[in-house]
Design a protein around this motif. Structure first.
Motif, PDB file in Angstrom:
ATOM      1  N   ASP A   1       0.750  -1.148  -0.009  1.00 42.30           N
ATOM      2  CA  ASP A   1      -0.083   0.105   0.223  1.00 42.30           C
ATOM      3  C   ASP A   1       0.963   1.087  -0.041  1.00 42.30           C
ATOM      4  O   ASP A   1       1.952   1.081   0.993  1.00 42.30           O
ATOM      5  CB  ASP A   1      -0.750   0.169   1.327  1.00 42.30           C
ATOM      6  N   PRO A   2       0.552   2.305  -0.621  1.00 38.28           N
ATOM      7  CA  PRO A   2       1.267   3.344  -0.674  1.00 38.28           C
ATOM      8  C   PRO A   2       1.099   4.273   0.508  1.00 38.28           C
ATOM      9  O   PRO A   2       2.062   5.033   0.924  1.00 38.28           O
ATOM     10  CB  PRO A   2       0.662   4.399  -1.957  1.00 38.28           C
ATOM     11  N   ASP A   3      -0.077   3.864   1.639  1.00 36.42           N
ATOM     12  CA  ASP A   3       0.064   4.845   2.525  1.00 36.42           C
ATOM     13  C   ASP A   3       0.504   3.890   3.841  1.00 36.42           C
ATOM     14  O   ASP A   3       0.374   2.869   4.105  1.00 36.42           O
ATOM     15  CB  ASP A   3      -1.660   4.745   2.823  1.00 36.42           C
ATOM     16  N   ALA A   4       1.373   4.811   4.619  1.00 33.38           N
ATOM     17  CA  ALA A   4       2.021   4.141   5.695  1.00 33.38           C
ATOM     18  C   ALA A   4       1.104   3.760   6.826  1.00 33.38           C
ATOM     19  O   ALA A   4       1.757   2.630   7.625  1.00 33.38           O
ATOM     20  CB  ALA A   4       3.072   5.209   6.227  1.00 33.38           C
ATOM     21  N   ASP A   5       0.234   4.344   7.091  1.00 30.75           N
ATOM     22  CA  ASP A   5      -0.794   3.902   8.243  1.00 30.75           C
ATOM     23  C   ASP A   5      -1.449   2.558   7.733  1.00 30.75           C
ATOM     24  O   ASP A   5      -1.878   1.742   8.656  1.00 30.75           O
ATOM     25  CB  ASP A   5      -2.074   4.804   8.358  1.00 30.75           C
ATOM     26  N   ALA A   6      -1.792   2.519   6.518  1.00 27.08           N
ATOM     27  CA  ALA A   6      -2.204   1.276   6.263  1.00 27.08           C
ATOM     28  C   ALA A   6      -1.237  -0.012   5.995  1.00 27.08           C
ATOM     29  O   ALA A   6      -1.584  -1.058   6.615  1.00 27.08           O
ATOM     30  CB  ALA A   6      -2.815   1.457   4.498  1.00 27.08           C
ATOM     31  N   ARG A   7       0.083   0.366   5.617  1.00 24.25           N
ATOM     32  CA  ARG A   7       1.175  -0.644   5.829  1.00 24.25           C
ATOM     33  C   ARG A   7       1.330  -0.921   7.431  1.00 24.25           C
ATOM     34  O   ARG A   7       1.203  -2.245   7.685  1.00 24.25           O
ATOM     35  CB  ARG A   7       2.353  -0.165   5.394  1.00 24.25           C
TER      36      ARG A   7
ATOM     37  N   GLU B   1       5.756  -0.608   0.373  1.00 28.79           N
ATOM     38  CA  GLU B   1       4.951   0.582  -0.453  1.00 28.79           C
ATOM     39  C   GLU B   1       5.373   0.428  -1.899  1.00 28.79           C
ATOM     40  O   GLU B   1       6.200   0.272  -2.669  1.00 28.79           O
ATOM     41  CB  GLU B   1       5.928   1.878   0.044  1.00 28.79           C
TER      42      GLU B   1
ATOM     43  N   ASP C   1       4.021   2.281  -5.455  1.00 28.88           N
ATOM     44  CA  ASP C   1       3.612   3.296  -6.232  1.00 28.88           C
ATOM     45  C   ASP C   1       3.071   2.457  -7.688  1.00 28.88           C
ATOM     46  O   ASP C   1       4.062   2.399  -8.178  1.00 28.88           O
ATOM     47  CB  ASP C   1       4.268   4.417  -6.386  1.00 28.88           C
TER      48      ASP C   1
END
Length: 197
Positions: free
Chosen positions: A56-62, A82, A84
């Motif tokens: 996922d590109p989003d750190a919170d999602a990861r 991550e 993109d």
């Protein structure tokens, strides 16, 4: 840290039911835009012989994905990466299947183009490329709820929106994928199952 999405809890089993006979017997399954992580841990628990790579590109999602994996004690899920999809180089160089649920309508069209091109780079012949979400068919929405959802997406970002099924298929075929099997899913969604030629 763990995130929860009610839609993911509802649709993960119907999606797994479609994937089960199509997933490879062994190898690496890459999920693009893993979001909360609830999909991939569900698949991984059902198929312990496969290795799963969330992204996922989003750190919170990861962070959420990795927390779900830790909580469930799954040893066949790698740490979330991550990715993109619009970049020509991804940190994963090959995969035996590529899955992506509910991304291409909540992203610019360039993301869909990049996703399809990236999947084509990574997959071997006959490798599975799976897309799930709402689509327009023949230039029309398949349900009033999808039309309202599309309008809401475009209000939030003019580059977003429910995509035309035929345009997505054309893009995939141009990148070396077969015509897809198309399966109707709950809540007016579709599963598209492509194979790399």
């Amino acid at each position: 840290m763990k995130r929860q999405a009610p839609a993911a809890a509802r649709n993960r089993q119907p999606i797994l039911d479609v994937l089960q006979p199509r997933l490879p017997r062994e190898g690496l399954v890459l999920e693009i835009a893993s979001g909360t992580g609830e999909h991939i841990v569900h698949y991984a628990a059902a198929r312990p012989e496969l290795t799963f790579q969330p992204s996922d590109p989003d750190a919170d999602a990861r962070a959420s994905i990795d927390d779900w994996v830790r909580t469930l004690g799954l040893d066949n899920v790698r740490p979330a990466q991550e990715i993109d999809v619009t970049r020509a180089v991804w940190p994963v160089e090959r995969a035996d299947a590529v899955l992506c649920c509910n991304m291409i309508h909540i992203a610019p069209w360039e993301a869909a183009v990049g996703l399809i091109a990236g999947a084509a780079r990574l997959l071997p012949p006959r490798g599975l490329f799976f897309l799930y979400g709402p689509y327009r068919r023949g230039g029309r929405h398949t349900a009033p709820s999808n039309e309202a959802f599309d309008a809401d997406l475009k209000r939030r970002n003019s580059a977003w929106g429910v995509r035309d099924l035929e345009t997505v298929i054309e893009q995939a075929c141009a990148q070396g994928f077969s015509a897809p099997d198309i399966i109707d899913m709950p809540a007016n969604n579709l599963s598209l199952l492509f194979n790399r030629l």
